[in-house]
Design a protein around this motif. Structure first.
Motif, PDB file in Angstrom:
ATOM      1  N   ARG A 280       0.813  -1.225   0.000  1.00  0.00           N
ATOM      2  CA  ARG A 280       0.000   0.000   0.000  1.00  0.00           C
ATOM      3  C   ARG A 280       0.842   1.269   0.000  1.00  0.00           C
ATOM      4  N   SER A 281       2.152   1.121   0.022  1.00  0.00           N
ATOM      5  CA  SER A 281       3.021   2.288   0.024  1.00  0.00           C
ATOM      6  C   SER A 281       4.386   1.889  -0.514  1.00  0.00           C
ATOM      7  N   LEU A 282       5.188   2.916  -0.843  1.00  0.00           N
ATOM      8  CA  LEU A 282       6.545   2.664  -1.312  1.00  0.00           C
ATOM      9  C   LEU A 282       7.394   2.014  -0.225  1.00  0.00           C
ATOM     10  N   GLU A 283       7.121   2.370   1.038  1.00  0.00           N
ATOM     11  CA  GLU A 283       7.888   1.772   2.135  1.00  0.00           C
ATOM     12  C   GLU A 283       7.636   0.261   2.199  1.00  0.00           C
ATOM     13  N   GLU A 284       6.379  -0.139   2.066  1.00  0.00           N
ATOM     14  CA  GLU A 284       6.093  -1.585   2.047  1.00  0.00           C
ATOM     15  C   GLU A 284       6.700  -2.258   0.823  1.00  0.00           C
ATOM     16  N   GLY A 285       6.613  -1.556  -0.324  1.00  0.00           N
ATOM     17  CA  GLY A 285       7.223  -2.098  -1.533  1.00  0.00           C
ATOM     18  C   GLY A 285       8.726  -2.264  -1.401  1.00  0.00           C
ATOM     19  N   ALA A 286       9.367  -1.315  -0.719  1.00  0.00           N
ATOM     20  CA  ALA A 286      10.820  -1.393  -0.515  1.00  0.00           C
ATOM     21  C   ALA A 286      11.187  -2.607   0.318  1.00  0.00           C
ATOM     22  N   GLY A 408       2.811   1.531 -10.050  1.00  0.00           N
ATOM     23  CA  GLY A 408       1.538   1.378  -9.348  1.00  0.00           C
ATOM     24  C   GLY A 408       1.595   1.942  -7.937  1.00  0.00           C
ATOM     25  N   LEU A 409       2.697   1.674  -7.229  1.00  0.00           N
ATOM     26  CA  LEU A 409       2.810   2.194  -5.861  1.00  0.00           C
ATOM     27  C   LEU A 409       2.905   3.719  -5.855  1.00  0.00           C
ATOM     28  N   ARG A 410       3.656   4.281  -6.799  1.00  0.00           N
ATOM     29  CA  ARG A 410       3.766   5.749  -6.851  1.00  0.00           C
ATOM     30  C   ARG A 410       2.408   6.371  -7.176  1.00  0.00           C
ATOM     31  N   LEU A 411       1.691   5.748  -8.131  1.00  0.00           N
ATOM     32  CA  LEU A 411       0.361   6.263  -8.453  1.00  0.00           C
ATOM     33  C   LEU A 411      -0.565   6.119  -7.252  1.00  0.00           C
ATOM     34  N   GLN A 412      -0.462   4.988  -6.590  1.00  0.00           N
ATOM     35  CA  GLN A 412      -1.303   4.788  -5.411  1.00  0.00           C
ATOM     36  C   GLN A 412      -0.965   5.796  -4.314  1.00  0.00           C
ATOM     37  N   ASP A 413       0.336   6.104  -4.171  1.00  0.00           N
ATOM     38  CA  ASP A 413       0.751   7.076  -3.161  1.00  0.00           C
ATOM     39  C   ASP A 413       0.258   8.478  -3.513  1.00  0.00           C
TER      40      ASP A 413
END
Length: 538
Positions: A280-286, A408-413
């Motif tokens: 749900r965020s770039l931090e989770e994606g990282a 997708g994460l950046r767009l979601q953010d």
């Protein structure tokens, strides 16, 4: 030796026997024919002798009948025999001994002159004729003739019997020869056939055993190259086929192993994509990237950097393999400049990136929908070695998946920020404030920790808008939101619920701390002297 020659040689004894049998039968038949011819000649001589004897008897019988009866009709046999006798004597001379035939001719002539002629003359005087008969001269001559005739007849009879015995023996020998030659030929042919069949069956049996071993998957199956030339050629072709089949099986296993490894890698890549979609965020994606990239890119270490919100810096997002991440400007990477994969240290004209790691590494730009997202920078885990060619083949699929997930994460953010932040001031909006207030209230009720809320309202803001315009009012609101954000302690929620109203949610702060913070903020704002477009706002 080729198979045709082997088969011909196996039949050679049979043919030799046939030729020998033909020669033997031919000689036996020749002997049989000669014996038959000699027997026929002997029979012909016996017939000639018998005819001469018959004519002599006819002479005597006719003469005696005439002398006794005096009737001329009794002379008919005499006259016929007298007429035929010279011809028969001539035939006897040809078929038998000329000497014996001459003696018979002489005796017959003597009988005619000394007996027959006087008796014919003396027939009118019966007493004289009887006297001539009583002398016995005619009987002695006839006995001599019979003796002369009987001697060659007996000899010819013995010869005939001997020849017939020889012919019978030869016939028996011929039968025995036929039976023996036929039996030997049949036995030899049987032996030759059995030998040829054994040679062929043993040769093809080796191929059958080898083919059975090959069919069950045994490797390295070979057939010994011995036997006829055709069998050796067949064995060579079989061995070549066995080698080719073993190589094909080895390649098939290697291909199957490669497909299994590829499928496993694709499964991991699909699992990575599923986890990235759940983030749900770039931090989770990282955090997911730091776990997934070492598995998807084994034997490597590296960093994944991405653009910040202002797109003037590349910030480390994921680091693996003990690599050290650093913030760098976007134009320091040649991969981003050229929009392609660059490997400084291996490519002839590729210089090292500014601020990049030393040694050999690979930079892969991340793009999605025409937007540059960042860089995937990796190198081998073993210093001084290059990333393997197989791993380079996997990079496009990984980069594509990572780029889509990051986009997708950046767009979601962005959508999330747009939904929870005020577009003018950048503070949280009313929706986020209400969500945080409900969550923190529940937490404070459960934990007993203090929770404070500061609510601010800008006085005379409508008059400011009416006097100086909305741009001046917006500038004043932005300046106030900046002061609120600067004074907000960590963990607090500065928000603009609407209009000229602001708030600050303070979890873990009691009333005294919140009151002091509110007073300090009010005093700072009260001391401002604002201007906008060169105009003092008071």
């Amino acid at each position: 030796m080729n198979l045709r020659r082997l088969l011909l040689l196996s039949q050679l004894p049979f043919w030799v026997l046939l030729v020998a049998a033909f020669l033997l039968l031919s000689s036996t038949l020749d002997a049989r024919v000669q014996a038959s011819e000699r027997a026929a000649q002997t029979r012909a001589r016996l017939v000639s002798v018998a005819k001469v004897m018959q004519h002599v008897v006819d002479l005597e019988t006719g003469l005696r009948g005439y002398v006794i009866t005096g009737e001329p009709r009794f002379l008919e046999p005499y006259n016929a025999a007298q007429a035929a006798l010279p011809q028969e004597l001539a035939a006897l001379e040809r078929d038998s001994s000329a000497e014996a035939a001459g003696r018979i001719r002489m005796l017959v002539g003597r009988w005619q002159s000394e007996v027959a002629a006087p008796e014919l003359l003396a027939r009118r005087d019966s007493a004289a004729a009887a006297a001539l008969v009583k002398t016995g001269q005619g009987k002695r001559i006839l006995d001599s003739i019979r003796a002369e005739v009987s001697a060659p007849s007996a000899e010819q009879t013995r010869d005939l019997q001997s020849l017939e015995a020889v012919a019978s023996a030869q016939l028996r020998r011929l039968r025995l020869t036929l039976v023996g030659v036929g039996g030997v030929a049949l036995f030899t042919s049987l032996l030759a056939t059995l030998f040829s069949a054994y040679q062929l069956s043993s040769s093809f049996g080796r191929f059958t055993v080898a083919a059975r071993r090959l069919s069950v998957g045994e490797a390295g199956v070979h057939v010994e190259q011995r036997g006829s030339a055709e069998i050796q050629q067949l064995a060579g072709a079989f061995n070549h086929m066995s080698g080719a089949l073993a190589l094909a099986r080895q390649q098939s296993r290697a291909h199957a192993d490669g497909l299994a490894s590829r499928n496993d890698w694709m499964a991991r890549l699909g699992e990575f994509g599923d986890w990235m979609q759940a983030a749900r965020s770039l931090e989770e994606g990282a955090r997911i990237l730091e776990r997934a990239l070492p598995e998807l890119l084994p034997g490597t270490r590296g960093t994944l950097v991405h653009h910040n919100a202002s797109r003037n810096q590349l910030l480390p997002l994921a680091i693996w393999g003990g690599e050290i991440g650093s913030t760098t400007p976007p134009d320091s990477c040649w991969a981003l400049r050229r929009g392609e994969v660059i490997s400084p240290g291996t490519e002839r004209l590729a210089p090292a990136c500014l601020g990049g790691p030393g040694g050999t590494y690979t930079c892969v730009p991340l793009f999605s929908h025409g937007e540059t997202l960042g860089i995937l920078r990796l190198r081998s885990a073993v210093e001084g070695t290059e990333v393997s060619a197989d791993l380079r083949l996997l990079l496009p699929g990984i980069v594509r998946q990572v780029s889509l997930a990051l986009a997708g994460l950046r767009l979601q953010d962005r959508l999330l920020q747009q939904s929870i932040r005020d577009p003018l001031t950048g503070l949280f909006n009313r929706r986020r404030l209400e969500d945080e207030l409900a969550a923190q209230t529940a937490h404070a009720s459960a934990s007993g920790e203090p929770l404070s809320l500061i609510v601010l309202d800008v006085d005379h803001f409508k008059r400011l808008n009416d006097t100086f315009g909305h741009d001046a009012g917006d500038a004043a609101l932005v300046r106030l939101s900046a002061a609120l954000r600067d004074m907000a302690p960590p963990g607090s929620t500065p928000a603009r619920p609407g209009g000229e109203e602001f708030s600050l949610l303070l979890p873990g702060h009691d009333l005294a701390v919140a009151s002091a913070l509110a007073e300090r903020l009010r005093a700072e704002i009260a001391g401002w002297s604002l201007t906008h477009a060169g105009i003092s706002l008071g």
